[in-house]
Design a protein around this motif. Structure first.
Motif, PDB file in Angstrom:
ATOM      1  N   ASN A  94      40.310  32.382  50.294  1.00  0.00           N
ATOM      2  CA  ASN A  94      39.680  33.134  51.876  1.00  0.00           C
ATOM      3  C   ASN A  94      39.577  34.690  51.640  1.00  0.00           C
ATOM      4  O   ASN A  94      39.628  34.998  50.648  1.00  0.00           O
ATOM      5  CB  ASN A  94      40.962  32.911  52.941  1.00  0.00           C
ATOM      6  CG  ASN A  94      42.055  33.610  52.504  1.00  0.00           C
ATOM      7  OD1 ASN A  94      42.194  34.559  51.677  1.00  0.00           O
ATOM      8  ND2 ASN A  94      43.268  32.978  52.818  1.00  0.00           N
ATOM      9  N   LYS A  95      38.843  35.227  52.771  1.00  0.00           N
ATOM     10  CA  LYS A  95      38.591  36.515  52.553  1.00  0.00           C
ATOM     11  C   LYS A  95      39.658  37.499  52.160  1.00  0.00           C
ATOM     12  O   LYS A  95      39.427  38.599  51.344  1.00  0.00           O
ATOM     13  CB  LYS A  95      37.841  36.894  53.954  1.00  0.00           C
ATOM     14  CG  LYS A  95      37.163  38.264  53.707  1.00  0.00           C
ATOM     15  CD  LYS A  95      36.408  38.796  55.061  1.00  0.00           C
ATOM     16  CE  LYS A  95      35.690  40.179  54.578  1.00  0.00           C
ATOM     17  NZ  LYS A  95      34.963  40.464  55.954  1.00  0.00           N
ATOM     18  N   GLU A  96      40.813  37.373  52.819  1.00  0.00           N
ATOM     19  CA  GLU A  96      42.025  38.229  52.470  1.00  0.00           C
ATOM     20  C   GLU A  96      42.240  38.086  51.020  1.00  0.00           C
ATOM     21  O   GLU A  96      42.430  39.007  50.298  1.00  0.00           O
ATOM     22  CB  GLU A  96      43.175  37.776  53.371  1.00  0.00           C
ATOM     23  CG  GLU A  96      44.516  38.833  53.134  1.00  0.00           C
ATOM     24  CD  GLU A  96      45.438  38.244  53.879  1.00  0.00           C
ATOM     25  OE1 GLU A  96      46.593  38.941  53.658  1.00  0.00           O
ATOM     26  OE2 GLU A  96      45.410  37.531  54.953  1.00  0.00           O
ATOM     27  N   THR A  97      42.345  37.003  50.331  1.00  0.00           N
ATOM     28  CA  THR A  97      42.815  36.884  48.928  1.00  0.00           C
ATOM     29  C   THR A  97      41.755  37.315  48.004  1.00  0.00           C
ATOM     30  O   THR A  97      42.200  38.301  46.958  1.00  0.00           O
ATOM     31  CB  THR A  97      42.938  35.492  48.780  1.00  0.00           C
ATOM     32  OG1 THR A  97      43.814  34.688  49.646  1.00  0.00           O
ATOM     33  CG2 THR A  97      43.443  35.211  47.183  1.00  0.00           C
ATOM     34  N   ALA A  98      40.622  37.079  48.349  1.00  0.00           N
ATOM     35  CA  ALA A  98      39.411  37.758  47.599  1.00  0.00           C
ATOM     36  C   ALA A  98      39.383  39.202  47.497  1.00  0.00           C
ATOM     37  O   ALA A  98      39.275  39.914  46.627  1.00  0.00           O
ATOM     38  CB  ALA A  98      38.045  37.048  48.004  1.00  0.00           C
ATOM     39  N   THR A  99      39.562  39.843  48.911  1.00  0.00           N
ATOM     40  CA  THR A  99      39.529  41.154  49.045  1.00  0.00           C
ATOM     41  C   THR A  99      40.775  41.990  48.082  1.00  0.00           C
ATOM     42  O   THR A  99      40.441  43.004  47.534  1.00  0.00           O
ATOM     43  CB  THR A  99      39.712  41.517  50.565  1.00  0.00           C
ATOM     44  OG1 THR A  99      38.300  41.160  51.157  1.00  0.00           O
ATOM     45  CG2 THR A  99      39.533  43.265  50.785  1.00  0.00           C
ATOM     46  N   LYS A 100      41.769  41.274  48.125  1.00  0.00           N
ATOM     47  CA  LYS A 100      42.839  41.804  47.463  1.00  0.00           C
ATOM     48  C   LYS A 100      42.494  41.817  45.883  1.00  0.00           C
ATOM     49  O   LYS A 100      42.854  42.620  45.192  1.00  0.00           O
ATOM     50  CB  LYS A 100      44.192  41.034  47.590  1.00  0.00           C
ATOM     51  CG  LYS A 100      45.122  41.375  48.884  1.00  0.00           C
ATOM     52  CD  LYS A 100      46.197  40.478  48.894  1.00  0.00           C
ATOM     53  CE  LYS A 100      46.966  40.708  50.400  1.00  0.00           C
ATOM     54  NZ  LYS A 100      48.007  39.882  50.624  1.00  0.00           N
ATOM     55  N   SER A 101      42.197  40.618  45.479  1.00  0.00           N
ATOM     56  CA  SER A 101      41.755  40.503  44.072  1.00  0.00           C
ATOM     57  C   SER A 101      40.433  41.580  43.656  1.00  0.00           C
ATOM     58  O   SER A 101      40.553  42.016  42.606  1.00  0.00           O
ATOM     59  CB  SER A 101      41.160  39.144  43.693  1.00  0.00           C
ATOM     60  OG  SER A 101      40.711  39.157  42.489  1.00  0.00           O
ATOM     61  N   PHE A 102      39.705  41.765  44.492  1.00  0.00           N
ATOM     62  CA  PHE A 102      38.390  42.944  44.316  1.00  0.00           C
ATOM     63  C   PHE A 102      38.899  43.996  44.392  1.00  0.00           C
ATOM     64  O   PHE A 102      38.429  44.865  43.460  1.00  0.00           O
ATOM     65  CB  PHE A 102      37.695  42.525  45.452  1.00  0.00           C
ATOM     66  CG  PHE A 102      36.436  43.595  45.423  1.00  0.00           C
ATOM     67  CD1 PHE A 102      35.356  43.438  44.536  1.00  0.00           C
ATOM     68  CD2 PHE A 102      36.241  44.653  46.456  1.00  0.00           C
ATOM     69  CE1 PHE A 102      34.001  44.282  44.333  1.00  0.00           C
ATOM     70  CE2 PHE A 102      35.305  45.490  46.229  1.00  0.00           C
ATOM     71  CZ  PHE A 102      34.308  45.305  45.499  1.00  0.00           C
ATOM     72  N   SER A 103      40.027  44.606  45.067  1.00  0.00           N
ATOM     73  CA  SER A 103      40.483  45.933  45.050  1.00  0.00           C
ATOM     74  C   SER A 103      41.530  46.271  44.115  1.00  0.00           C
ATOM     75  O   SER A 103      41.819  47.430  43.706  1.00  0.00           O
ATOM     76  CB  SER A 103      41.236  46.156  46.513  1.00  0.00           C
ATOM     77  OG  SER A 103      40.287  45.963  47.380  1.00  0.00           O
ATOM     78  N   GLN A 104      41.754  45.221  43.293  1.00  0.00           N
ATOM     79  CA  GLN A 104      42.922  45.631  42.096  1.00  0.00           C
ATOM     80  C   GLN A 104      42.294  46.260  40.974  1.00  0.00           C
ATOM     81  O   GLN A 104      40.980  46.184  40.846  1.00  0.00           O
ATOM     82  CB  GLN A 104      43.502  44.323  41.687  1.00  0.00           C
ATOM     83  CG  GLN A 104      44.631  43.774  42.820  1.00  0.00           C
ATOM     84  CD  GLN A 104      45.148  42.657  42.326  1.00  0.00           C
ATOM     85  OE1 GLN A 104      44.661  41.741  41.264  1.00  0.00           O
ATOM     86  NE2 GLN A 104      46.050  41.915  43.114  1.00  0.00           N
ATOM     87  N   SER A 133      31.899  29.173  53.566  1.00  0.00           N
ATOM     88  CA  SER A 133      32.603  30.221  54.160  1.00  0.00           C
ATOM     89  C   SER A 133      33.908  30.589  53.262  1.00  0.00           C
ATOM     90  O   SER A 133      34.811  31.011  53.764  1.00  0.00           O
ATOM     91  CB  SER A 133      33.164  29.891  55.521  1.00  0.00           C
ATOM     92  OG  SER A 133      31.910  29.682  56.325  1.00  0.00           O
ATOM     93  N   LEU A 134      33.736  30.199  51.914  1.00  0.00           N
ATOM     94  CA  LEU A 134      34.687  30.883  50.984  1.00  0.00           C
ATOM     95  C   LEU A 134      34.327  32.005  50.423  1.00  0.00           C
ATOM     96  O   LEU A 134      33.249  32.455  50.635  1.00  0.00           O
ATOM     97  CB  LEU A 134      35.184  29.646  50.069  1.00  0.00           C
ATOM     98  CG  LEU A 134      35.870  28.331  50.655  1.00  0.00           C
ATOM     99  CD1 LEU A 134      36.144  27.440  49.612  1.00  0.00           C
ATOM    100  CD2 LEU A 134      37.052  28.919  51.333  1.00  0.00           C
ATOM    101  N   TYR A 135      35.167  32.662  49.563  1.00  0.00           N
ATOM    102  CA  TYR A 135      34.880  33.865  48.755  1.00  0.00           C
ATOM    103  C   TYR A 135      35.152  33.801  47.630  1.00  0.00           C
ATOM    104  O   TYR A 135      36.073  32.926  46.862  1.00  0.00           O
ATOM    105  CB  TYR A 135      35.748  34.980  49.203  1.00  0.00           C
ATOM    106  CG  TYR A 135      35.177  35.335  50.945  1.00  0.00           C
ATOM    107  CD1 TYR A 135      34.449  36.653  51.028  1.00  0.00           C
ATOM    108  CD2 TYR A 135      35.789  34.628  51.808  1.00  0.00           C
ATOM    109  CE1 TYR A 135      33.922  36.907  52.351  1.00  0.00           C
ATOM    110  CE2 TYR A 135      35.197  35.113  53.127  1.00  0.00           C
ATOM    111  CZ  TYR A 135      34.082  35.904  53.356  1.00  0.00           C
ATOM    112  OH  TYR A 135      33.880  36.334  54.486  1.00  0.00           O
TER     113      TYR A 135
END
Length: 153
Positions: A143-153, A118-120
Motif C-alpha cells: 500500500n501507499k503508506e508502506t511504500a512511502t515509508k520504505s522510499f523515505s528511509q 493501485s499498489l505501490y
C-alpha cells in the motif's frame, strides 16, 4: 611545458571546477535550469552523478504529457552541464510504473511508483548508456503508506 603536460593541466583545470545547477522559477509553469527553458510545473529537483562520469547531473521532476502518454503525469528529466549550460542527458517519459516521486541515493535513482492495480513499488534505477535501467525492487506490491515509508528511509 610540453604539449601533453599542457593538455593534462587543461583537463584538470576544466574538469575540476565545481559544477552547480541553478533552478530559477519565473512562475508556476516556467522554470529555467542554467539557461534551459522548462515550461512545466516542477515537483522535484536533485543533483548527483547519475551517469558515473564524475560530474554532477541535475534531476528535474516535471509534470507534463508526452506523445506516448497524453495524460499529464510526473516525468523525470536528467541534465548534464556543458560550459555552465544545462544540456539534456535523458528526458524520460516513463520509468517503470506510474512515477510518484524520486530521489538520488548511492549512485541510483530511487523511485516511488504506483501500479495499474493501485499498489505501490519502490525501485532503484541505474544509468545504462542511453537512459535509466531497472536495477531492483526495494519493495513491491504494497500500500501507499508502506511504500512511502520504505522510499523515505
Amino acid at each position: 611545458m610540453n604539449r601533453w603536460s599542457f593538455l593534462l593541466l587543461w583537463l584538470f583545470c576544466t574538469h575540476s571546477e565545481a559544477q552547480t545547477f541553478e533552478l530559477r522559477k519565473e512562475h508556476d509553469s516556467l522554470y529555467w535550469l542554467n539557461g534551459w527553458r522548462l515550461p512545466y510545473p516542477i515537483y522535484q529537483f536533485q543533483t548527483g552523478d547519475v551517469d558515473g562520469d564524475g560530474n554532477e547531473d541535475a534531476m528535474v521532476g516535471v509534470i507534463k504529457s508526452t506523445r506516448f502518454y497524453p495524460e499529464k503525469g510526473r516525468r523525470l528529466f536528467i541534465f548534464k552541464q556543458v560550459n555552465k549550460k544545462a544540456r539534456p542527458l535523458w528526458m524520460g517519459s516513463k520509468l517503470g510504473g506510474i512515477l510518484e516521486d524520486f530521489r538520488y541515493i548511492d549512485g541510483k535513482i530511487r523511485a516511488l511508483e504506483s501500479t495499474t492495480d493501485s499498489l505501490y513499488v519502490v525501485s532503484d534505477y541505474t544509468w545504462d548508456s542511453f537512459g535509466m535501467k531497472f536495477d531492483h525492487y526495494i519493495i513491491k506490491g504494497v500500500n501507499k503508506e508502506t511504500a512511502t515509508k520504505s522510499f523515505s528511509q
